[in-house]
Design a protein around this motif. Structure first.
Motif, PDB file in Angstrom:
ATOM      1  N   ILE A  74       0.332   7.163  -2.651  1.00 56.23           N
ATOM      2  CA  ILE A  74       1.077   7.291  -1.396  1.00 56.23           C
ATOM      3  C   ILE A  74       2.537   7.593  -1.731  1.00 56.23           C
ATOM      4  O   ILE A  74       2.857   8.737  -2.023  1.00 56.23           O
ATOM      5  N   ILE A 101      -4.035  -3.039  -4.294  1.00 53.63           N
ATOM      6  CA  ILE A 101      -4.906  -2.604  -3.190  1.00 53.63           C
ATOM      7  C   ILE A 101      -5.513  -3.830  -2.492  1.00 53.63           C
ATOM      8  O   ILE A 101      -5.464  -3.960  -1.267  1.00 53.63           O
ATOM      9  N   HIS A 120       0.829  -1.218   0.000  1.00 49.13           N
ATOM     10  CA  HIS A 120       0.000   0.000   0.000  1.00 49.13           C
ATOM     11  C   HIS A 120       0.865   1.272   0.000  1.00 49.13           C
ATOM     12  O   HIS A 120       0.535   2.246  -0.682  1.00 49.13           O
ATOM     13  N   LEU A 173       1.952   2.478  -3.479  1.00 47.09           N
ATOM     14  CA  LEU A 173       0.919   2.892  -4.449  1.00 47.09           C
ATOM     15  C   LEU A 173       1.148   4.334  -4.932  1.00 47.09           C
ATOM     16  O   LEU A 173       1.684   5.168  -4.200  1.00 47.09           O
ATOM     17  N   ASP A 212      -5.006  -5.482   1.259  1.00 45.19           N
ATOM     18  CA  ASP A 212      -6.137  -5.737   2.159  1.00 45.19           C
ATOM     19  C   ASP A 212      -6.070  -7.177   2.696  1.00 45.19           C
ATOM     20  O   ASP A 212      -6.264  -7.426   3.891  1.00 45.19           O
TER      21      ASP A 212
END
Lengths: 282, 282
Positions: free
Chosen positions: A84, A106, A78, A81, A110
């Motif tokens: 970010i 993503i 994450h 990404l 998770d």
């Protein structure tokens, strides 16, 4: 156990574990790619070494190590990404979203945030209860630390020494606190638990400062070569000279060793000293 | 309790709970925005109503409801992201990433995936153990269901009736199975637990089909008005005529009611029938 021997042992076991998960291949493939993308396995190695001093079963220690490394991997997927850190590479390989697309990155992240709780459900009730609680708190800190990191970068909050240290403690130390202290929690040794959390906290801050120095200057043999490709990131190096930052990290690292020496974890101390060199120079 | 009365009651309690969380405001603000962005509270309402038949404490049922709704919110925040469904609006409001930026939406979603496990740590050991395990499995299914949904849309896997139903069962039914069955799990009533999981599974598939029909045709008073803004999404309506899809959903909905009537949950059955109208027409 030395870290390189451990890495081989751990990766074999983790490969078996992850490949046998009952999950759609689309998600598994993407998560496994990042999981085996060159991590040192520092957190599982700490869990294993300290756990053995408490005579905790090897299979249990490996499973806790899977959980910690899975969470670490999820947070890196994450972090990389585009919205970010926008990192196209991680440890010399393409980052997850470059390789598999953002949607799979993503969802694979998770997945990695939930799998640890599935792993803990294979422990007995007392152990699972303790691990779930400690790990949920750890992960909330980790997510909060990442949030502070990006908020500093985007100038939503002001960079003070306290705020940056708070970010280090949450983003990096939290999972080291868990790694150092989870075994003493399992056997209900409260005194050691508090000491080992302190050790993990100090180690985490020191680790993050060494890592920041390496990112900015390459290794210590080559200071001055600017490797930093993200000038907006806030680190201690933004507010302190490198010597001062390194001095502070060394103090915290020594405090970690002091706690471990009171617990007579002597072989582990020798290995940790080698790890320090590895972190600084790699 | 009727769903509108429950929503008011639940939202007041949830507001108090979420605002008192010890978390950075940056993350809390973004998560709370989506949490209070107009959900019907269907899952917590089911948890509450069924739980009361088993005389489970109201505060406990609310906390399980927070967990389920938090996870549901987290999954919607991530689903709306540009790389997944690319939805700018959710229930008439801006989606999380439109309002707060993608980075905060990603991290707020991550937060919502972990918070439920923190909530369960406030239950006693037996309850926490049972809830953690059931919820981790539920969430893994939910993530897998979302993965299958997008993989179908991107034509990575072939759309068969079985695959689409598998997607419904994971993406939608899993959290309804949890909502219907968690109370019977808490009191170790295995027979009811299995029956209520079936009820939740059937209800989830029916719910998803009604929702798909509403998305595609507006409400049943207004069939023909094409509201579908995503022709690439795979639903039963891609492979069956609407009458056939609705017929199948009605059968599953009736099976849910049959299970509930065997358990003598009569008031709840009457409320569920009203909910069906609400889902179809809203």
């Amino acid at each position: 156990m030395k870290i390189n021997d451990f890495k081989k042992f751990f990766d074999e076991k983790a490969n078996e574990f992850l490949n046998h998960l009952d999950l759609t291949d689309i998600l598994k493939e993407s998560f496994i790619y990042s999981f085996f993308s060159g991590g040192k396995r520092l957190r599982p190695w700490i869990i294993y070494n300290i756990g053995r001093y408490y005579n905790i079963d090897i299979e249990k220690l490996l499973k806790i190590g899977f959980a910690a490394e899975i969470m670490h991997t999820a947070s890196l997927i994450h972090d990389d990404l585009p919205a970010i850190d926008n990192s196209n590479f991680r440890r010399g390989n393409e980052s997850n979203h470059k390789k598999f697309g953002e949607w799979r990155a993503i969802l694979a992240g998770d997945l990695g945030f939930i799998l640890p709780f599935k792993i803990f459900s294979t422990f007995n009730k007392d152990e699972a209860y303790a691990l779930n609680n400690f790990f949920a708190n750890t992960t909330l800190k980790l997510i909060e630390g990442e949030t502070i990191d990006i908020a500093l970068e985007k100038k939503i909050i002001s960079p003070t020494k306290e705020k940056i240290e708070d970010m280090y403690i949450k983003k990096t130390s939290a999972l080291f606190e868990f790694s150092f202290a989870c075994s003493s929690l399992l056997i209900n040794n409260n005194r050691d638990f508090e000491e080992l959390k302190k050790a993990g906290k100090n180690f985490g801050i020191a680790f993050q400062i060494y890592d920041d120095i390496k990112d900015k200057y390459g290794n210590f043999n080559d200071i001055g070569k600017d490797l930093n490709n993200d000038e907006n990131k806030y680190t201690f190096l933004k507010i302190f000279p490198i010597e001062e930052a390194k001095y502070y990290a060394d103090i915290l690292f020594d405090e970690t060793l002091l706690i471990l020496s009171k617990l007579k974890f002597n072989d582990f101390i020798e290995e940790l000293k080698k790890i320090k060199v590895l972190i600084e120079r790699k």
